[in-house]
Design a protein around this motif. Structure first.
Motif, PDB file in Angstrom:
ATOM      1  N   LEU A  34       0.801  -1.227   0.000  1.00 26.93           N
ATOM      2  CA  LEU A  34       0.000   0.000   0.000  1.00 26.93           C
ATOM      3  C   LEU A  34       0.834   1.278   0.000  1.00 26.93           C
ATOM      4  O   LEU A  34       0.368   2.318  -0.445  1.00 26.93           O
ATOM      5  N   TYR A  35       2.039   1.207   0.523  1.00 28.95           N
ATOM      6  CA  TYR A  35       2.828   2.417   0.739  1.00 28.95           C
ATOM      7  C   TYR A  35       3.194   3.159  -0.541  1.00 28.95           C
ATOM      8  O   TYR A  35       3.555   4.330  -0.484  1.00 28.95           O
ATOM      9  N   ASP A  36       3.085   2.514  -1.693  1.00 27.15           N
ATOM     10  CA  ASP A  36       3.356   3.227  -2.941  1.00 27.15           C
ATOM     11  C   ASP A  36       2.295   4.289  -3.236  1.00 27.15           C
ATOM     12  O   ASP A  36       2.520   5.163  -4.065  1.00 27.15           O
ATOM     13  N   TRP A  37       1.136   4.194  -2.564  1.00 28.50           N
ATOM     14  CA  TRP A  37       0.035   5.110  -2.862  1.00 28.50           C
ATOM     15  C   TRP A  37      -0.400   5.954  -1.678  1.00 28.50           C
ATOM     16  O   TRP A  37      -1.253   6.821  -1.814  1.00 28.50           O
ATOM     17  N   CYS A 132      -6.926  10.646  -6.215  1.00 23.33           N
ATOM     18  CA  CYS A 132      -6.020   9.505  -6.349  1.00 23.33           C
ATOM     19  C   CYS A 132      -4.952   9.793  -7.394  1.00 23.33           C
ATOM     20  O   CYS A 132      -5.132  10.626  -8.274  1.00 23.33           O
ATOM     21  N   SER A 133      -3.863   9.071  -7.259  1.00 24.70           N
ATOM     22  CA  SER A 133      -2.789   9.162  -8.234  1.00 24.70           C
ATOM     23  C   SER A 133      -3.264   8.529  -9.542  1.00 24.70           C
ATOM     24  O   SER A 133      -3.900   7.473  -9.526  1.00 24.70           O
ATOM     25  N   PRO A 134      -2.978   9.150 -10.689  1.00 31.30           N
ATOM     26  CA  PRO A 134      -3.401   8.565 -11.966  1.00 31.30           C
ATOM     27  C   PRO A 134      -2.872   7.150 -12.178  1.00 31.30           C
ATOM     28  O   PRO A 134      -3.512   6.349 -12.852  1.00 31.30           O
ATOM     29  N   GLY A 135      -1.743   6.825 -11.576  1.00 35.92           N
ATOM     30  CA  GLY A 135      -1.175   5.490 -11.732  1.00 35.92           C
ATOM     31  C   GLY A 135      -1.830   4.427 -10.884  1.00 35.92           C
ATOM     32  O   GLY A 135      -1.606   3.233 -11.087  1.00 35.92           O
ATOM     33  N   ASN A 136      -2.657   4.817  -9.943  1.00 35.45           N
ATOM     34  CA  ASN A 136      -3.326   3.855  -9.064  1.00 35.45           C
ATOM     35  C   ASN A 136      -4.631   3.416  -9.733  1.00 35.45           C
ATOM     36  O   ASN A 136      -5.717   3.886  -9.398  1.00 35.45           O
ATOM     37  N   ARG A 140      -8.631   4.487  -9.195  1.00 30.88           N
ATOM     38  CA  ARG A 140      -9.330   5.286 -10.214  1.00 30.88           C
ATOM     39  C   ARG A 140     -10.651   4.641 -10.619  1.00 30.88           C
ATOM     40  O   ARG A 140     -11.591   5.315 -11.021  1.00 30.88           O
ATOM     41  N   ALA A 141     -10.703   3.305 -10.548  1.00 35.29           N
ATOM     42  CA  ALA A 141     -11.901   2.588 -10.993  1.00 35.29           C
ATOM     43  C   ALA A 141     -13.111   2.863 -10.098  1.00 35.29           C
ATOM     44  O   ALA A 141     -14.250   2.827 -10.569  1.00 35.29           O
TER      45      ALA A 141
END
Length: 179
Positions: A34-37, A132-136, A140-141
């Motif tokens: 989880l820590y990446d986000w 949210c980060s666009p990469g997550n 995003r969903a």
């Protein structure tokens, strides 16, 4: 008022300071995923999680923020939160975190639906935001699935470790929500 709500197959309920060890155990199991986000990390000890939980407990009392745990078979598998509630402006932001093993069951979608119902119904807010980060991609969903509108992207505003992520802003207005 404490909240406890069934969101089959899980249960959503307030996370309180007395859950510090349970939340720390969750992060020991799932934190690296989880820590990446998340803008916070190193929550593997109950000392680290207790202050976090106390700040949300005070926020519930002040009506400025809320934090809920998601339990699946009586095991804490994640959480969902209102990191900010602004009653004067009629707005709130929603965030989530969920262990990998609990994903793909619609738990977060149902939890967020419950939170939106509470925000618009019980609290009579006029706007709920999702950031949210666009990469997550899984994050995003959720707003896409629930009918939020993508309003824009804030560039390099979200601190995660040594980086600053872009942050998409999604919003839903009360009159757009289906109860």
């Amino acid at each position: 008022m404490l909240m406890r709500h069934r969101i089959d197959p899980a249960e959503l309920r307030d996370l309180e300071p007395w859950h510090a060890e349970e939340l720390a155990a969750f992060f020991r199991r799932s934190g690296t995923d989880l820590y990446d986000w998340l803008p916070w990390e190193h929550f593997e000890s109950s000392e680290a999680t207790k202050g976090f939980l106390e700040s949300f407990s005070r926020g519930r009392a002040d009506d400025t923020r809320r934090l809920f745990g998601i339990w699946l078979d009586d095991v804490l598998v994640g959480g969902t939160l209102f990191p900010s509630i602004n009653l004067r402006a009629g707005t709130a932001e929603i965030g989530v975190f969920l262990a990998r093993e609990a994903r793909g069951q619609g738990i977060v979608t149902r939890a967020v639906e419950s939170m939106v119902d509470w925000a618009f119904g019980e609290r009579r807010l006029r706007r709920v935001e999702w950031r949210c980060s666009p990469g997550n991609v899984p994050s995003r969903a959720i707003p896409q699935r629930l009918g939020f509108t993508h309003e824009g992207t804030l560039r390099q505003v979200f601190p995660v470790r040594e980086d600053f992520h872009d942050l998409e802003v999604w919003a839903l207005l009360r009159d757009e929500w289906r109860s």
